[in-house]
Structures are given as structure tokens and as C-alpha cells.
Scaffold this active site. Sequence first.
Site, short mmCIF file in Angstrom:
data_model
loop_
_atom_site.label_atom_id
_atom_site.label_comp_id
_atom_site.label_asym_id
_atom_site.label_seq_id
_atom_site.Cartn_x
_atom_site.Cartn_y
_atom_site.Cartn_z
CB THR A 49 25.07 32.09 84.43
OG1 THR A 49 25.85 32.48 83.31
CG2 THR A 49 26.01 31.72 85.38
CE LYS A 53 22.57 32.75 80.46
NZ LYS A 53 23.04 33.74 79.64
CG ASP A 89 20.61 36.77 79.12
OD1 ASP A 89 20.70 37.30 80.12
OD2 ASP A 89 20.81 35.57 78.94
N GLY A 115 25.70 29.48 70.68
CA GLY A 115 25.30 29.01 71.86
C GLY A 115 23.81 29.80 72.37
P1 NAP Z 1 27.12 28.80 75.29
O1 NAP Z 1 25.85 28.48 75.28
O2 NAP Z 1 28.27 27.95 76.10
O3 NAP Z 1 27.67 29.19 73.87
C1 NAP Z 1 29.04 29.84 73.69
C2 NAP Z 1 29.44 29.70 72.20
O4 NAP Z 1 30.72 30.15 72.04
C3 NAP Z 1 29.27 28.40 71.65
O5 NAP Z 1 28.87 28.73 70.20
C4 NAP Z 1 30.61 27.73 71.52
O6 NAP Z 1 30.88 27.05 70.30
C5 NAP Z 1 31.47 29.20 71.31
N1 NAP Z 1 33.01 29.00 71.76
C6 NAP Z 1 33.43 28.82 72.91
N2 NAP Z 1 34.59 28.94 73.10
C7 NAP Z 1 34.92 29.03 71.68
C8 NAP Z 1 36.23 29.01 71.16
N3 NAP Z 1 37.39 28.94 71.58
N4 NAP Z 1 36.30 29.29 69.60
C9 NAP Z 1 35.03 29.41 68.97
N5 NAP Z 1 33.87 29.30 69.67
C10 NAP Z 1 33.87 29.07 70.92
O7 NAP Z 1 27.27 30.21 76.24
P2 NAP Z 1 26.22 31.54 76.35
O8 NAP Z 1 25.45 31.14 77.39
O9 NAP Z 1 25.90 31.52 74.83
O10 NAP Z 1 27.27 32.69 76.64
C11 NAP Z 1 28.20 33.06 75.83
C12 NAP Z 1 28.86 34.35 76.02
O11 NAP Z 1 28.26 35.50 76.18
C13 NAP Z 1 29.58 34.18 77.63
O12 NAP Z 1 30.77 34.79 77.41
C14 NAP Z 1 28.52 34.92 78.44
O13 NAP Z 1 29.59 35.63 79.72
C15 NAP Z 1 28.16 36.03 77.42
N6 NAP Z 1 26.70 36.46 78.18
C16 NAP Z 1 26.88 37.74 78.64
C17 NAP Z 1 25.48 38.23 78.96
C18 NAP Z 1 25.44 39.56 79.51
O14 NAP Z 1 24.56 39.98 80.28
N7 NAP Z 1 26.40 40.57 79.42
C19 NAP Z 1 24.42 37.41 79.12
C20 NAP Z 1 24.46 36.17 78.46
C21 NAP Z 1 25.69 35.71 78.05
P3 NAP Z 1 30.81 25.32 70.60
O15 NAP Z 1 29.35 25.00 70.86
O16 NAP Z 1 31.61 24.76 69.31
O17 NAP Z 1 31.75 25.09 72.00
#
Ligand code: NAP
Length: 417
Positions: A49, A53, A89, A115
Site C-alpha cells: 500500500t 505500489k 485493486d 496517483g
Molecule cells: P497515491 O498514488 O499517493 O495518489 C494520491 C493522489 O492524491 C495523487 O494524485 C495526489 O496528488 C493526490 N493528493 C493527495 N493529497 C492531495 C491534496 N491535498 N489535494 C489534492 N490532491 C491530493 O495514492 P493511491 O495509491 O492512488 O491511493 C489514493 C487513495 O485511494 C488513498 O486514500 C487510498 O486509501 C485509496 N485506496 C483505496 C483502496 C480500497 O481498496 N478502498 C485501494 C486503493 C487505494 P500529488 O501527486 O499532487 O500529491
Amino acid sequence: MFGLVGKSLSHSISPLIHSSLGDPNYRVWETQDIESFIKTQDFSGLNVTIPYKETIIPYLDELDGIAKTIQSVNTVIKRDGKLIGYNTDYYGLFKTIQYHKISIKNKKVLIIGNGGASKTVALLMKNMNAQKIQIICRNPKKETEAPLTDIALLYDSNVIINTTPIGMYPHNNDELIFTLSNFNALETVLDLIYNPLRTKLMIEAESNGAKAYNGLYMLVMQAKASRELFLNDSNIDHSLPKKIYDNLNKTRHNLVFVGLPLCGKSAYAKMVAPIYQKPIIDTDTLIEMLENQPISDIFKDKGEPYFRQLENKVVTDLYQSNHIIISTGGGMIQDSDIMNKLKQNGIIIYLDKDYHQIMEKDIRNRPLINSKEDVERIALARIPLYEKYADILIKVDRPKNEVLSEIEAMLSDYFSR
Ligand code: NAP
């Protein structure tokens, strides 16, 4: 040995889910350095996570189809000495869309964030024949990604999927990056966050008349698919993930009783507590304990605004908790900040009692209520708000056992939504 690797995992519920899937020894590994972890830690399979990833990929020998396409890995298995990366996922999200019957075909889908999860969502939306897929984010990297300043061009979106951690515990009250009130064709919001169970974005979606779902079903279904990869066996009891999902909903939700004074909030809280095995917190009792004074004296000595501040403080300290019953003070409904906090992890149960019956009760020693006219005035002001915030409305002018059975039936429906 199987487990989850990530940077900050103290609140992860993956061990609970994997335990329910049959692995009570599922581990959690927090690391700041994925390279040294992968080179030194003994494991048979991993879930991966935030934030690894993508960064784990150079240390793997092979990537399975979807992980390769998306370049995002959430599951790794060791087979014949090789590390193979998968993405479950995608499967979890597909099952979620199916389970909640979210219509994607020919819809305009807006994805917030660019992301790892965003790539998974975009691929699935394409494969499900969305009419248009638009990503909006704060740091666009490709031409297909719009900056936040372009939001007005996207007000015709039908489905919004949040893939950012905005609003995720412990930052539940992060400001939304845009309001939903201008989205005139919005049908559904899916937030991949599952803690809180109802994010600020979801609350805003519901208040704009759209359906809103969280990422809990996705979490359970991706875990099930990972477990099958770990065991190299795709025969996990098909009814098990749904049972785990319902059970998580049942245990993690708070039950929040609201209603007019003397409608029976404390009494019903006591009746449901043994059924759901949740402790009760009565906000009025808590305030009396904190102030060491009865509520009527707090009103007399320090006034109503002071009491309302106490109510807000008590709820602010409580609302991020899970698995409690909250019996609220009757006036809390007039504070939208309190109600929107209580909604995040709580199911709001409105005990709807005919206020004419309350007028006939002994109403002495209640702040703000000294006469039948006061009851009527308060009822007329608050009833529309109780109805507005209620997830479940229960008429209570009938035998208690009937009311209790209906509460149980309605909650059971709610937990398996
Ligand atoms: P990630 O690769 O770190 O991507 C996060 C994204 O959110 C990036 O585009 C980031 O932008 C943006 N972001 C973060 N803080 C922000 C803010 N304050 N304002 C605007 N944009 C913001 O993470 P990920 O793996 O994609 O996961 C993202 C979310 O999905 C998490 O909350 C995770 O728990 C959830 N998720 C849930 C599941 C499930 O099974 N339910 C599975 C996967 C993920 P920057 O690049 O500009 O920082």
C-alpha cells in the site's frame, strides 16, 4: 507468511479482513525503505500500500497483465524463487461497481487524483465503456489530466470517483477541493476512502441528491483476490467476502440516536447496546461529568452558547471513533458542523415521536422547555432538521419491542447496502 507492507499502517483493517478470510497470522510491516525490506524480509506473499505500489516494481521479477498495464502493484507472491506483482485493486473496484450497481456505460466519469489508484480507476472505466473519462488533479502530468482550475468545464459529469486521500482519517475535515453543488447531472460519487465510512465528499454528494459509496467493499474484494493468489486457489467460499463486508459495517458504524427531548433516545440506546455490543455515550451525561454540574445549572450559570460549545467539543472528540452508540442532546441537530461530523462514521437514527405526546409529559427542569408552547416551538423548529439528517426514521408511538425490531431490520439493510 503473508502480510501488508506500507509506510504508516497503525489503523489498517487488513489484518482483520485477512483473519476473517482464514489467515489469523497476517502481518503488518511498516517500513521507510522498500528496497531493504524486500531484500531482507522473509515472506511468501505481500499486500502493498501507500506509498510503495509503484516504487516496489523495480524489485519484482515479473508483473501480471493488469499490474503491467497500470504499473501499480498491490499484491506480490513468491513463486519458484521469483517475485510476481499483481493488481487486485482492479478486481476489487470492478466488484464494487457491480455490487453498488453504479452505472458507468455511456456516462461521463470524473476521477479526482492522478496517483496509483487513479490509473486503476481509469482503466476500468475505459473497459466498462464510459462515454468520457476525465482526470482532475493538482499536479497534471499528462495532457489528459486537467488542473483544478478547469473544474467548471466538468460540471456535466455523471459519476465522480475520488482517488485522493483528501478527507481520510485522521484528516477527516480536510477542505474539499471543489464543491459538488454545480454538478447538475451528478448521479453517483464513489470515494475509495473507507475511514471514515462516509467522507465529507460523500456527505456533500448525498445532500446534493446523488448516491454515495465508500471504498470498503473494494478493500474486502481486493483482499479476497489477494488471498486467492497467496493460496494459489480461487475457491474461497463465495459468500465469505460479503459476510466480512456486512460485519465490518456492523461493527465499525456508530449508531447515533437523535430526536426531541423525551422521545426515548437513552432508552433505545440501552436496548440496542447488547444487540450490537457497542458501548453507549450519552453526550448530555458526558457534559455533566466534564463540567461537574447538571445541564440545567450549566444553562443557568454559563448560558446556552457555552453549552453548545461544549456539545461541539464533545462530538469533535468522539466522531472519529468507531463502534459506539451516541445518544445526543436534542438541540445538537441545529448545529450543522456537529451533524456532519456525526454522519462520518454514524448512522443517524431519528426517533420520531408525536410532539403532542411530549407536551403531556413532565417537562419540568429541562433547559429551554418550561411550557407546552416551548415543546411546540422547539418541535416545529427541529423536526425538519431531524428529517433532513436521518438515515433511518423510526416512528416510536407504539410498543417498544415493535420499534426495536424495526430498528434492527432497518440497520441490517443499511449494513449490507
Ligand atoms: P497515491 O498514488 O499517493 O495518489 C494520491 C493522489 O492524491 C495523487 O494524485 C495526489 O496528488 C493526490 N493528493 C493527495 N493529497 C492531495 C491534496 N491535498 N489535494 C489534492 N490532491 C491530493 O495514492 P493511491 O495509491 O492512488 O491511493 C489514493 C487513495 O485511494 C488513498 O486514500 C487510498 O486509501 C485509496 N485506496 C483505496 C483502496 C480500497 O481498496 N478502498 C485501494 C486503493 C487505494 P500529488 O501527486 O499532487 O500529491
